[in-house]
Design a protein around this motif. Structure first.
Motif, PDB file in Angstrom:
ATOM      1  N   GLU A 376      20.583  49.084  44.519  1.00 41.74           N
ATOM      2  CA  GLU A 376      21.157  49.252  43.402  1.00 41.74           C
ATOM      3  C   GLU A 376      22.396  49.953  44.250  1.00 41.74           C
ATOM      4  O   GLU A 376      23.717  49.035  43.629  1.00 41.74           O
ATOM      5  CB  GLU A 376      20.303  49.832  42.022  1.00 41.74           C
ATOM      6  N   LEU A 377      22.665  50.907  44.478  1.00 42.96           N
ATOM      7  CA  LEU A 377      24.197  50.959  45.273  1.00 42.96           C
ATOM      8  C   LEU A 377      24.458  50.568  45.482  1.00 42.96           C
ATOM      9  O   LEU A 377      26.012  50.618  45.556  1.00 42.96           O
ATOM     10  CB  LEU A 377      23.875  52.148  45.444  1.00 42.96           C
ATOM     11  N   TYR A 378      23.983  50.212  47.063  1.00 46.20           N
ATOM     12  CA  TYR A 378      24.258  48.865  48.091  1.00 46.20           C
ATOM     13  C   TYR A 378      25.034  47.621  47.551  1.00 46.20           C
ATOM     14  O   TYR A 378      25.367  47.382  47.733  1.00 46.20           O
ATOM     15  CB  TYR A 378      23.010  48.518  48.660  1.00 46.20           C
ATOM     16  N   GLU A 379      23.969  47.438  45.757  1.00 44.36           N
ATOM     17  CA  GLU A 379      25.076  46.233  45.555  1.00 44.36           C
ATOM     18  C   GLU A 379      25.777  46.287  45.131  1.00 44.36           C
ATOM     19  O   GLU A 379      27.024  45.498  45.289  1.00 44.36           O
ATOM     20  CB  GLU A 379      24.031  45.403  44.587  1.00 44.36           C
ATOM     21  N   ASP A 380      26.299  46.998  44.680  1.00 45.37           N
ATOM     22  CA  ASP A 380      27.655  48.120  43.940  1.00 45.37           C
ATOM     23  C   ASP A 380      28.790  48.341  44.587  1.00 45.37           C
ATOM     24  O   ASP A 380      30.184  48.461  45.277  1.00 45.37           O
ATOM     25  CB  ASP A 380      27.578  48.365  42.958  1.00 45.37           C
ATOM     26  N   TYR A 381      28.149  49.071  45.794  1.00 41.71           N
ATOM     27  CA  TYR A 381      28.969  49.896  46.824  1.00 41.71           C
ATOM     28  C   TYR A 381      28.696  49.551  48.472  1.00 41.71           C
ATOM     29  O   TYR A 381      27.971  50.734  49.005  1.00 41.71           O
ATOM     30  CB  TYR A 381      29.059  51.590  46.475  1.00 41.71           C
ATOM     31  N   GLU A 382      29.106  48.657  48.884  1.00 42.39           N
ATOM     32  CA  GLU A 382      28.514  48.334  50.189  1.00 42.39           C
ATOM     33  C   GLU A 382      28.692  49.671  51.436  1.00 42.39           C
ATOM     34  O   GLU A 382      28.356  49.378  52.264  1.00 42.39           O
ATOM     35  CB  GLU A 382      28.808  46.310  50.471  1.00 42.39           C
ATOM     36  N   TRP A 383      29.275  50.165  51.028  1.00 41.92           N
ATOM     37  CA  TRP A 383      30.290  50.844  51.681  1.00 41.92           C
ATOM     38  C   TRP A 383      29.606  51.894  51.616  1.00 41.92           C
ATOM     39  O   TRP A 383      29.546  53.058  52.649  1.00 41.92           O
ATOM     40  CB  TRP A 383      31.717  51.043  51.205  1.00 41.92           C
ATOM     41  N   ILE A 384      28.450  52.170  50.835  1.00 39.64           N
ATOM     42  CA  ILE A 384      28.208  53.383  50.716  1.00 39.64           C
ATOM     43  C   ILE A 384      26.237  52.879  52.311  1.00 39.64           C
ATOM     44  O   ILE A 384      26.441  54.244  52.563  1.00 39.64           O
ATOM     45  CB  ILE A 384      27.136  53.297  49.563  1.00 39.64           C
ATOM     46  N   ARG A 385      26.111  52.197  52.923  1.00 38.38           N
ATOM     47  CA  ARG A 385      25.212  51.917  53.657  1.00 38.38           C
ATOM     48  C   ARG A 385      25.592  52.740  54.666  1.00 38.38           C
ATOM     49  O   ARG A 385      24.844  53.729  55.531  1.00 38.38           O
ATOM     50  CB  ARG A 385      24.989  50.470  53.723  1.00 38.38           C
ATOM     51  N   PRO A 386      26.670  52.114  55.800  1.00 36.53           N
ATOM     52  CA  PRO A 386      26.536  52.945  56.920  1.00 36.53           C
ATOM     53  C   PRO A 386      27.111  54.494  56.715  1.00 36.53           C
ATOM     54  O   PRO A 386      26.901  55.587  57.844  1.00 36.53           O
ATOM     55  CB  PRO A 386      27.863  51.750  56.986  1.00 36.53           C
ATOM     56  N   SER A 387      27.680  55.322  55.452  1.00 36.98           N
ATOM     57  CA  SER A 387      27.689  56.207  55.907  1.00 36.98           C
ATOM     58  C   SER A 387      27.080  57.343  55.976  1.00 36.98           C
ATOM     59  O   SER A 387      26.234  58.183  55.954  1.00 36.98           O
ATOM     60  CB  SER A 387      29.184  56.323  54.200  1.00 36.98           C
ATOM     61  N   LEU A 388      25.168  56.253  55.085  1.00 39.13           N
ATOM     62  CA  LEU A 388      24.528  57.179  55.009  1.00 39.13           C
ATOM     63  C   LEU A 388      23.768  57.306  56.063  1.00 39.13           C
ATOM     64  O   LEU A 388      23.177  57.968  56.608  1.00 39.13           O
ATOM     65  CB  LEU A 388      23.893  57.069  53.769  1.00 39.13           C
ATOM     66  N   GLU A 389      23.579  55.990  57.089  1.00 41.43           N
ATOM     67  CA  GLU A 389      22.972  55.537  58.228  1.00 41.43           C
ATOM     68  C   GLU A 389      23.514  56.643  58.845  1.00 41.43           C
ATOM     69  O   GLU A 389      22.593  56.586  60.280  1.00 41.43           O
ATOM     70  CB  GLU A 389      22.838  53.971  58.314  1.00 41.43           C
ATOM     71  N   ALA A 390      24.320  57.205  58.697  1.00 41.30           N
ATOM     72  CA  ALA A 390      25.195  57.560  60.414  1.00 41.30           C
ATOM     73  C   ALA A 390      24.339  59.116  60.389  1.00 41.30           C
ATOM     74  O   ALA A 390      24.777  59.874  60.760  1.00 41.30           O
ATOM     75  CB  ALA A 390      26.654  57.987  60.242  1.00 41.30           C
ATOM     76  N   LEU A 391      23.904  59.522  59.289  1.00 46.63           N
ATOM     77  CA  LEU A 391      22.791  60.681  58.401  1.00 46.63           C
ATOM     78  C   LEU A 391      21.347  59.968  59.125  1.00 46.63           C
ATOM     79  O   LEU A 391      21.012  61.680  58.903  1.00 46.63           O
ATOM     80  CB  LEU A 391      23.416  61.218  57.039  1.00 46.63           C
ATOM     81  N   LYS A 392      21.089  59.334  59.562  1.00 46.98           N
ATOM     82  CA  LYS A 392      19.793  59.622  59.429  1.00 46.98           C
ATOM     83  C   LYS A 392      18.759  60.117  60.535  1.00 46.98           C
ATOM     84  O   LYS A 392      19.553  60.697  61.500  1.00 46.98           O
ATOM     85  CB  LYS A 392      19.497  57.334  59.466  1.00 46.98           C
ATOM     86  N   ARG A 393      17.639  60.850  60.202  1.00 49.22           N
ATOM     87  CA  ARG A 393      16.983  61.640  60.723  1.00 49.22           C
ATOM     88  C   ARG A 393      17.991  63.203  61.022  1.00 49.22           C
ATOM     89  O   ARG A 393      17.866  64.832  62.013  1.00 49.22           O
ATOM     90  CB  ARG A 393      16.502  60.752  62.060  1.00 49.22           C
ATOM     91  N   GLN A 394      18.581  63.561  60.591  1.00 50.98           N
ATOM     92  CA  GLN A 394      20.052  64.762  60.707  1.00 50.98           C
ATOM     93  C   GLN A 394      19.213  65.445  59.186  1.00 50.98           C
ATOM     94  O   GLN A 394      18.797  65.063  58.735  1.00 50.98           O
ATOM     95  CB  GLN A 394      21.258  64.025  60.297  1.00 50.98           C
ATOM     96  N   PHE A 395      19.845  66.614  59.320  1.00 52.26           N
ATOM     97  CA  PHE A 395      19.731  67.843  58.525  1.00 52.26           C
ATOM     98  C   PHE A 395      19.959  67.986  57.214  1.00 52.26           C
ATOM     99  O   PHE A 395      21.724  67.891  57.971  1.00 52.26           O
ATOM    100  CB  PHE A 395      18.535  69.173  58.928  1.00 52.26           C
ATOM    101  N   VAL A 396      19.964  67.671  56.141  1.00 56.65           N
ATOM    102  CA  VAL A 396      20.842  68.461  55.628  1.00 56.65           C
ATOM    103  C   VAL A 396      20.706  69.871  54.462  1.00 56.65           C
ATOM    104  O   VAL A 396      18.623  69.901  53.995  1.00 56.65           O
ATOM    105  CB  VAL A 396      21.535  67.421  53.966  1.00 56.65           C
ATOM    106  N   PRO A 397      20.889  70.729  53.833  1.00 57.63           N
ATOM    107  CA  PRO A 397      22.271  70.864  53.608  1.00 57.63           C
ATOM    108  C   PRO A 397      22.931  70.990  55.490  1.00 57.63           C
ATOM    109  O   PRO A 397      22.653  71.585  56.217  1.00 57.63           O
ATOM    110  CB  PRO A 397      22.810  71.629  52.659  1.00 57.63           C
ATOM    111  N   MET A 398      24.338  70.087  54.837  1.00 62.48           N
ATOM    112  CA  MET A 398      25.118  70.873  56.563  1.00 62.48           C
ATOM    113  C   MET A 398      26.409  70.737  56.546  1.00 62.48           C
ATOM    114  O   MET A 398      27.311  70.949  54.705  1.00 62.48           O
ATOM    115  CB  MET A 398      25.213  69.040  57.252  1.00 62.48           C
ATOM    116  N   THR A 399      27.298  71.603  57.676  1.00 56.15           N
ATOM    117  CA  THR A 399      28.889  71.669  56.613  1.00 56.15           C
ATOM    118  C   THR A 399      29.829  70.738  56.806  1.00 56.15           C
ATOM    119  O   THR A 399      29.167  69.235  57.358  1.00 56.15           O
ATOM    120  CB  THR A 399      29.325  72.414  57.836  1.00 56.15           C
ATOM    121  N   ARG A 400      30.861  70.440  56.279  1.00 56.32           N
ATOM    122  CA  ARG A 400      31.541  69.380  55.794  1.00 56.32           C
ATOM    123  C   ARG A 400      32.028  68.891  57.933  1.00 56.32           C
ATOM    124  O   ARG A 400      32.372  67.181  57.887  1.00 56.32           O
ATOM    125  CB  ARG A 400      33.196  69.888  55.519  1.00 56.32           C
ATOM    126  N   ASP A 401      32.372  69.554  58.544  1.00 58.30           N
ATOM    127  CA  ASP A 401      32.723  69.146  59.854  1.00 58.30           C
ATOM    128  C   ASP A 401      30.950  68.161  60.924  1.00 58.30           C
ATOM    129  O   ASP A 401      31.634  67.223  61.123  1.00 58.30           O
ATOM    130  CB  ASP A 401      33.611  70.472  60.772  1.00 58.30           C
TER     131      ASP A 401
END
Length: 482
Positions: A376-401
């Motif tokens: 649903e969000l990808y439909e309204d905010y396409e820019w969210i997709r690459p922003s989250l895909e960069a975090l795939k298989r990474q652990f959160v919480p993480m630092t801003r850096d």
């Protein structure tokens, strides 16, 4: 407690058959029997509160079109104790429709008018209200473009006609409400959306000098967080008076029970179960929210789905666990997301025999709801997709850096900028002003996809994390396909 006499199969079937539209489309017809009445939505329907802010799927378009139904307004007037709604005429000012309407301009009409020299944003909305006023006064009205031209020659006509209508309505104790929705569809670029939205907000502030004429402006959270939109004199008069359109957990459970009651299969079975658990007060009869009977509601929910998310309370209570794991970074959950989780839970095989659904089904439901919500969000905010895909298989919480490094490694900012061409759903407003990770982070926080905690750590809530394949120790497991 022994529930041998309860036909849980009927309740499970009712949940599995929940009707979930992906969204309320422009000009949709909402029927009175479809309306659930959350206690917390009273402010949304208050004629004095002109600005309502909500994320995708919270009900902005639903209330826009529900308000257009006279029978529903009569129902709302009684339930929320707003008797003036019974004597309110509602007109749509804009809803993103491509179908031509009497007053609300289509997306293309707005674009054409903007291309003409007469396309002053303030005049566009004043002309819209002038045409509605002329119609209600029994006068002939011209096209929107022609009315703008008239106002250019005679600006005082707006105040003259609206004053005349306001006096007439006040004498009859009647009201006019003009509703605006889907502001993100006002144009294809942020600059034009900002201009038109600012003008609309100025118009709403100006209407405060009238007694019986108001707007109801439904606005997305990212537009509300855009400082440029509120960069005009007196903007605080409407910004500080906004209403947030959200759903509390007990309201979401009330909606689930309401939908079961609407089912011919589930209605009698749920009423039997409520009687056995001494929870009849929790039933939202006629759509009336039962959140004031939270203890009874909790007992009934646990009777339907079990008490624990496992064999004991160590895994958490169903009543609190489900809304917690379906909530975004603003601690809100959309009704469609919540219903999706329950619907998918009811499809799990084998089904439990001593309740309608169980914790294993709810775990499946949360994963499915995560997928639906993210799409649903990808439909309204396409820019969210690459922003989250960069975090795939990474652990959160993480630092801003760490987050900024992942975005840099994935060339996320470049990917968003290179694909935008200025279109609003492909890039957040802030990123067009100040390209960089800081602006992207603020945009992600505005739509509640990312949370920046007080200790500076970045987190992604489960509702987005699971489907995006982002890891968290102790969290709901990511599907193996990731």
């Amino acid at each position: 407690m022994n529930y041998d006499s309860i036909p849980f199969t009927d309740i499970r079937r009712a949940i599995a058959e929940f009707q979930l539209a992906s969204r309320v489309e422009p000009n949709a017809t909402i029927l009175p029997e479809e309306v659930f009445l959350p206690v917390g939505h009273r402010g949304v329907l208050d004629l004095r509160r002109q600005l309502v802010v909500g994320n995708r799927g919270m009900g902005k378009s639903f209330w826009t079109h529900a308000l257009g139904n006279k029978d529903i307004r009569d129902k709302l007037a009684g339930h929320y104790r707003f008797p003036e709604l019974k004597s309110t005429e509602v007109r749509i000012g804009f809803n993103g429709s491509e179908k031509k309407q009497v007053f609300a301009p289509t997306v293309d009409e707005l674009a054409e008018i903007r291309q003409l020299s007469i396309g002053n944003p303030d005049l566009i909305w004043k002309a819209l209200l002038l045409r509605i006023a002329e119609d209600m006064l029994g006068k002939k009205f011209d096209t929107l473009a022609a009315t703008i031209g008239t106002l250019l020659q005679r600006p005082s006509l707006y105040s003259e006609m609206l004053s005349q209508l306001d006096d007439q309505l006040s004498q009859k104790r009647e009201h006019l409400l003009v509703v605006f929705d889907a502001l993100d569809r006002l144009a294809q670029d942020w600059g034009t959306i900002r201009e038109l939205t600012r003008a609309l907000l100025r118009l709403a502030i100006g209407l405060q000098s009238f007694q019986s004429i108001r707007t109801k402006i439904f606005m997305r959270v990212d537009l509300f967080s855009d400082r440029e939109i509120f960069r005009f004199q007196d903007s605080s008069k409407i910004k500080n008076d906004h209403v947030s359109l959200v759903w509390q957990p007990e309201e979401l459970y009330g909606l689930v029970l309401f939908e079961i009651l609407r089912s011919p299969d589930g209605n009698s079975a749920l009423k039997m179960l409520a009687a056995q658990t001494d929870a009849t007060a929790a039933l939202p009869i006629n759509g009336e929210d039962s959140r004031l009977h939270m203890n009874e509601q909790r007992r009934l929910v646990h009777a339907v789905a079990g008490e624990f998310m496992g064999s004991s309370k160590k895994r958490g209570l169903v009543y609190t666990w489900v809304p917690l794991h379906l909530s975004d970074a603003a601690d809100t959950c959309s009704p469609r997301t919540f219903l999706t989780a329950w619907k998918e839970a009811a499809k799990r095989v084998p089904a439990p025999t001593d309740r309608a659904i169980d914790h294993l089904g709810l775990l499946d439901g949360v994963r499915s709801a995560s997928r639906s919500r993210l799409n649903e969000l990808y439909e309204d905010y396409e820019w969210i997709r690459p922003s989250l895909e960069a975090l795939k298989r990474q652990f959160v919480p993480m630092t801003r850096d760490q987050l900024f490094q992942l975005w840099e490694d994935g060339r996320v900012i470049l990917a968003i900028e290179s694909s935008t061409h200025g279109e609003v759903f492909k890039t957040p407003a802030g990123l067009t002003d100040n390209p960089g990770p800081e602006a992207l982070l603020e945009a992600m926080k505005a739509v509640a996809v990312i949370d920046e905690r007080s200790n500076g750590k970045i987190n992604v809530p489960d509702i987005y994390r699971v489907e995006a394949g982002i890891l968290r120790k102790g969290g709901v497991a990511v599907p193996k396909r990731h």
